[in-house]
Design a protein around this motif. Structure first.
Motif, PDB file in Angstrom:
ATOM      1  N   ILE A  88       0.757  -1.318   0.109  1.00  0.00           N
ATOM      2  CA  ILE A  88      -0.019   0.052   0.146  1.00  0.00           C
ATOM      3  C   ILE A  88       0.764   1.077   0.046  1.00  0.00           C
ATOM      4  O   ILE A  88       0.551   2.147  -0.874  1.00  0.00           O
ATOM      5  N   THR A  89       1.869   1.305   0.614  1.00  0.00           N
ATOM      6  CA  THR A  89       2.772   2.437   1.010  1.00  0.00           C
ATOM      7  C   THR A  89       3.775   2.586  -0.525  1.00  0.00           C
ATOM      8  O   THR A  89       3.598   3.772  -0.958  1.00  0.00           O
ATOM      9  N   LYS A  90       4.050   1.743  -0.923  1.00  0.00           N
ATOM     10  CA  LYS A  90       4.601   1.655  -2.191  1.00  0.00           C
ATOM     11  C   LYS A  90       3.686   2.210  -3.391  1.00  0.00           C
ATOM     12  O   LYS A  90       4.267   3.125  -4.213  1.00  0.00           O
ATOM     13  N   ILE A 138      -2.505  10.569   2.577  1.00  0.00           N
ATOM     14  CA  ILE A 138      -4.064  10.356   2.734  1.00  0.00           C
ATOM     15  C   ILE A 138      -4.376   9.189   2.119  1.00  0.00           C
ATOM     16  O   ILE A 138      -5.276   8.417   2.663  1.00  0.00           O
ATOM     17  N   ASP A 139      -4.024   8.995   1.029  1.00  0.00           N
ATOM     18  CA  ASP A 139      -4.353   7.696  -0.070  1.00  0.00           C
ATOM     19  C   ASP A 139      -3.823   6.513   0.867  1.00  0.00           C
ATOM     20  O   ASP A 139      -4.496   5.445   0.955  1.00  0.00           O
ATOM     21  N   GLU A 140      -2.698   6.607   1.457  1.00  0.00           N
ATOM     22  CA  GLU A 140      -1.896   5.406   2.222  1.00  0.00           C
ATOM     23  C   GLU A 140      -2.907   5.207   3.275  1.00  0.00           C
ATOM     24  O   GLU A 140      -3.497   4.006   3.619  1.00  0.00           O
ATOM     25  N   LEU A 141      -3.227   6.135   4.153  1.00  0.00           N
ATOM     26  CA  LEU A 141      -4.246   6.046   5.373  1.00  0.00           C
ATOM     27  C   LEU A 141      -5.392   5.406   5.242  1.00  0.00           C
ATOM     28  O   LEU A 141      -5.936   4.563   5.778  1.00  0.00           O
ATOM     29  N   HIS A 197     -11.696   8.891  13.853  1.00  0.00           N
ATOM     30  CA  HIS A 197     -11.289  10.099  15.041  1.00  0.00           C
ATOM     31  C   HIS A 197      -9.791  10.160  14.999  1.00  0.00           C
ATOM     32  O   HIS A 197      -9.550  11.474  14.806  1.00  0.00           O
ATOM     33  N   PHE A 198      -9.135   9.297  14.640  1.00  0.00           N
ATOM     34  CA  PHE A 198      -7.485   9.760  14.847  1.00  0.00           C
ATOM     35  C   PHE A 198      -7.129  10.558  13.600  1.00  0.00           C
ATOM     36  O   PHE A 198      -6.469  11.577  13.765  1.00  0.00           O
ATOM     37  N   VAL A 199      -7.734  10.248  12.306  1.00  0.00           N
ATOM     38  CA  VAL A 199      -7.520  10.972  11.046  1.00  0.00           C
ATOM     39  C   VAL A 199      -7.937  12.474  11.236  1.00  0.00           C
ATOM     40  O   VAL A 199      -7.146  13.005  10.967  1.00  0.00           O
ATOM     41  N   HIS A 200      -9.189  12.572  11.584  1.00  0.00           N
ATOM     42  CA  HIS A 200      -9.610  13.736  11.809  1.00  0.00           C
ATOM     43  C   HIS A 200      -8.963  14.754  12.757  1.00  0.00           C
ATOM     44  O   HIS A 200      -8.877  16.100  12.672  1.00  0.00           O
ATOM     45  N   LYS A 205     -13.078  12.518   0.278  1.00  0.00           N
ATOM     46  CA  LYS A 205     -13.058  11.872  -1.056  1.00  0.00           C
ATOM     47  C   LYS A 205     -12.787  10.442  -1.260  1.00  0.00           C
ATOM     48  O   LYS A 205     -13.408   9.698  -1.864  1.00  0.00           O
ATOM     49  N   TYR A 206     -11.604  10.237  -0.788  1.00  0.00           N
ATOM     50  CA  TYR A 206     -11.121   8.936  -0.909  1.00  0.00           C
ATOM     51  C   TYR A 206     -11.962   7.853  -0.246  1.00  0.00           C
ATOM     52  O   TYR A 206     -12.443   6.765  -0.742  1.00  0.00           O
ATOM     53  N   LYS A 207     -12.589   8.372   0.751  1.00  0.00           N
ATOM     54  CA  LYS A 207     -13.592   7.345   1.591  1.00  0.00           C
ATOM     55  C   LYS A 207     -14.905   7.075   0.784  1.00  0.00           C
ATOM     56  O   LYS A 207     -15.185   5.918   0.801  1.00  0.00           O
ATOM     57  N   GLU A 208     -15.272   8.226   0.106  1.00  0.00           N
ATOM     58  CA  GLU A 208     -16.512   8.155  -0.809  1.00  0.00           C
ATOM     59  C   GLU A 208     -16.370   7.321  -1.921  1.00  0.00           C
ATOM     60  O   GLU A 208     -17.154   6.407  -2.189  1.00  0.00           O
ATOM     61  N   THR A 209     -15.044   7.292  -2.333  1.00  0.00           N
ATOM     62  CA  THR A 209     -14.889   6.498  -3.433  1.00  0.00           C
ATOM     63  C   THR A 209     -14.575   5.088  -3.247  1.00  0.00           C
ATOM     64  O   THR A 209     -15.280   4.144  -4.024  1.00  0.00           O
ATOM     65  N   LEU A 210     -14.020   4.822  -2.199  1.00  0.00           N
ATOM     66  CA  LEU A 210     -13.719   3.480  -1.647  1.00  0.00           C
ATOM     67  C   LEU A 210     -15.029   2.574  -1.269  1.00  0.00           C
ATOM     68  O   LEU A 210     -15.186   1.549  -1.481  1.00  0.00           O
ATOM     69  N   ALA A 211     -16.137   3.653  -0.604  1.00  0.00           N
ATOM     70  CA  ALA A 211     -17.303   3.091  -0.370  1.00  0.00           C
ATOM     71  C   ALA A 211     -17.966   2.628  -1.638  1.00  0.00           C
ATOM     72  O   ALA A 211     -18.865   1.732  -1.501  1.00  0.00           O
ATOM     73  N   LYS A 212     -17.748   3.184  -2.756  1.00  0.00           N
ATOM     74  CA  LYS A 212     -18.619   2.628  -3.807  1.00  0.00           C
ATOM     75  C   LYS A 212     -18.208   1.510  -4.538  1.00  0.00           C
ATOM     76  O   LYS A 212     -18.666   0.866  -5.398  1.00  0.00           O
TER      77      LYS A 212
END
Length: 210
Positions: A74-76, A82-85, A186-189, A202-209
């Motif tokens: 994932i890191t690579k 943010i994408d990594e997290l 909570h940590f991220v925010h 934005k990333y969360k919304e994309t992954l949720a789909k």
């Protein structure tokens, strides 16, 4: 050829033990349970492992290496911190959905060798990964610049274990995967800038789909 077959048997035993430990906890699973699950004799188990402690520690090591390799991949390939997290959060959810909450407690209390393997992974690999991600995120403008990365990383390490605490989160009331995700969110925010927050959502919304 025989050596390869023996290695295959050992890997099958470790995988079966991992599945049982993750689902039912470590303490409740015996050598008899593992042999029945695999439909092999206990003699076969003892040909490859000295005792249950040996199976537990080697299973723990193998599981940690698998998860660590997933995180490194994932890191690579991550576009930014943010994408990594966000992608790591998906892995965390998958890893904890079917994990017995007593797992870490069992290791800490009954299997010191395996517990030492986990602590070494947590205090080295996870800590270094968190610190690197925090520094990267600050440089990108996605995380708040005033963050003390050492303190935040230490806090994050403890939060990783918190969902396993059945005093804080009794299994009868809470699903561990949901607890893990709420804590992670909570940590991220708590560390993002407004720019980082928008990208995270934005990333969360994309992954949720997906």
């Amino acid at each position: 050829m025989e050596q390869i077959e023996q290695l295959d048997i050992k890997k099958k035993i470790l995988k079966a033990a991992e599945n049982l430990f993750m689902k039912y906890g470590v303490r409740s699973i015996s050598m008899d349970d593992i042999s029945r699950h695999l439909s092999v004799s206990k003699k076969t188990l003892y040909q490859h492992f000295a005792d249950k402690e040996d199976i537990v520690s080697m299973t723990c090591q193998a599981h940690i290496e698998t998860v660590a390799n997933r995180f490194l991949e994932i890191t690579k390939n991550a576009k930014n911190a943010i994408d990594e997290l966000t992608k790591i959060s998906i892995c965390l959810k998958q890893n904890t959905e079917d994990t017995n909450p007593s797992l870490l407690f069992d290791l800490q209390k009954y299997h010191p060798k395996a517990w030492s393997v986990w602590l070494n992974h947590k205090n080295k690999f996870i800590r270094e990964s968190v610190i690197r991600n925090l520094k990267q995120g600050i440089e990108e403008g996605h995380y708040r610049p005033e963050l003390n990365v050492e303190i935040i990383a230490a806090m994050r390490l403890e939060l990783v274990q918190l969902p396993f605490d059945d005093n804080a989160f009794p299994p009868s009331r809470f699903k561990m995967a949901e607890v893990q995700m709420q804590i992670f969110d909570h940590f991220v925010h708590g560390i993002v800038t407004e720019k980082g927050r928008k990208l995270y959502l934005k990333y969360k919304e994309t992954l949720a789909k997906l």
